[in-house]
Design a protein around this motif. Structure first.
Motif, mmCIF file in Angstrom:
data_model
loop_
_atom_site.group_PDB
_atom_site.id
_atom_site.type_symbol
_atom_site.label_atom_id
_atom_site.label_comp_id
_atom_site.label_asym_id
_atom_site.label_seq_id
_atom_site.Cartn_x
_atom_site.Cartn_y
_atom_site.Cartn_z
ATOM 1 N N ARG A 80 16.495 35.394 -18.678
ATOM 2 C CA ARG A 80 17.036 34.320 -19.502
ATOM 3 C C ARG A 80 16.101 33.118 -19.500
ATOM 4 N NH1 ARG A 80 22.995 32.435 -18.504
ATOM 5 N NH2 ARG A 80 22.340 31.170 -20.284
ATOM 6 N N LYS A 81 16.052 32.448 -20.650
ATOM 7 C CA LYS A 81 15.305 31.195 -20.759
ATOM 8 C C LYS A 81 16.294 30.039 -20.616
ATOM 9 C CE LYS A 81 11.666 32.946 -23.812
ATOM 10 N NZ LYS A 81 10.991 32.784 -25.139
ATOM 11 N N HIS A 82 15.923 29.043 -19.812
ATOM 12 C CA HIS A 82 16.781 27.889 -19.597
ATOM 13 C C HIS A 82 16.053 26.607 -19.996
ATOM 14 C CE1 HIS A 82 19.995 29.873 -17.207
ATOM 15 N NE2 HIS A 82 19.026 30.690 -16.849
ATOM 16 N N PRO A 83 16.734 25.671 -20.629
ATOM 17 C CA PRO A 83 16.118 24.379 -20.940
ATOM 18 C C PRO A 83 16.023 23.510 -19.686
ATOM 19 C CG PRO A 83 18.403 24.384 -21.618
ATOM 20 C CD PRO A 83 18.099 25.774 -21.169
ATOM 21 N N GLU A 84 15.355 22.390 -19.803
ATOM 22 C CA GLU A 84 15.242 21.444 -18.696
ATOM 23 C C GLU A 84 16.611 20.878 -18.320
ATOM 24 O OE1 GLU A 84 12.971 17.179 -17.736
ATOM 25 O OE2 GLU A 84 12.643 18.232 -19.628
ATOM 26 N N ARG A 85 16.825 20.688 -17.019
ATOM 27 C CA ARG A 85 18.076 20.131 -16.485
ATOM 28 C C ARG A 85 19.299 20.948 -16.910
ATOM 29 N NH1 ARG A 85 17.202 17.074 -12.076
ATOM 30 N NH2 ARG A 85 15.392 15.722 -12.413
ATOM 31 N N ASN A 86 19.146 22.249 -16.891
ATOM 32 C CA ASN A 86 20.245 23.139 -17.248
ATOM 33 C C ASN A 86 20.937 23.629 -15.974
ATOM 34 O OD1 ASN A 86 20.705 26.493 -18.179
ATOM 35 N ND2 ASN A 86 21.826 24.822 -19.100
ATOM 36 N N CYS A 87 22.259 23.555 -15.947
ATOM 37 C CA CYS A 87 23.026 24.003 -14.781
ATOM 38 C C CYS A 87 23.122 25.527 -14.798
ATOM 39 C CB CYS A 87 24.414 23.383 -14.796
ATOM 40 S SG CYS A 87 25.465 23.925 -13.424
#
Length: 209
Positions: free
Chosen positions: A16-23
């Protein structure tokens, strides 16, 4: 790489790709996977009863998280997990680790052994951190950290794989305070340093701090 590919192909995985500051996971939330950071940075945080939030660890590429939860047999995480920057993470379903057959047992057992080693190494680091924090004087804490690396490496030139901010957190201090003391040690001729590379010139004086 073939062995790694065969190991991962034998398990239930998800990228999975997560954005910055993602919980990724909140504290006390159910968590049953092991995460591997393929790219980016992840932060482990803990929220205290007072509402204060403390950063415990910063993890980078190829570091893992969640293995301590799995090995403890717990179903919830005692900390929160979030990305510090855009990240790509590989998730492994932990239940797959405990299922062995003649085709996958060799690969999975090796993977599980590495997970156990990771947990053990982090336990050693945590125990060492507690020992440092018990030292009341910050000067003594920093000197002890430097001397421990000196003795472990067997030479006066070594690298500490911690940024100044990470070193400060590890020693339960502020970054300016740690930087000030290191500068004092350098000015007094006990050590020299450049970024995270250190050289000890006077072991006896440093041990008396």
């Amino acid at each position: 790489m073939d062995e790694i590919s065969q190991t991962l192909s034998s398990m239930d995985t998800l990228v999975r790709k997560h954005p910055e500051r993602n919980c990724i996971c909140s504290q006390n939330e159910t968590f049953s996977t092991i995460g591997i950071i393929l790219k980016g940075k992840v932060q482990i945080v803990r929220k205290h009863i007072t509402g204060d939030i403390a950063s415990i660890h910063t993890l980078e590429t190829y570091d893992t998280f969640g293995e301590d939860i799995i090995c403890s047999g717990s179903t919830t995480t005692p900390y929160g997990i979030e990305t510090l920057e855009k990240s790509i993470l590989l998730y492994i379903n932990s239940t797959e680790l405990f299922y062995m057959d003649k085709n996958t047992s060799t690969f999975r057992s090796k993977f599980f052994l590495n997970i156990i080693k990771t947990v053990a190494n982090r336990s050693f680091l945590l125990n060492a951190q507690v020992d440092y924090i018990r030292i009341l004087s910050l000067k003594k804490r920093i000197a002890t950290l430097l001397l421990d690396h000196y003795y472990n490496h067997g030479q006066n030139l070594f690298t500490i794989e911690l940024s100044r901010a990470e070193m400060a957190k590890y020693l339960n201090a502020t970054r300016p305070a740690v930087s000030k003391i290191l500068a004092e040690f350098k000015k007094e001729g006990m050590i020299d340093y450049y970024r995270n590379s250190f050289k000890i010139y006077d072991v006896d004086r440093l041990s008396k701090q």
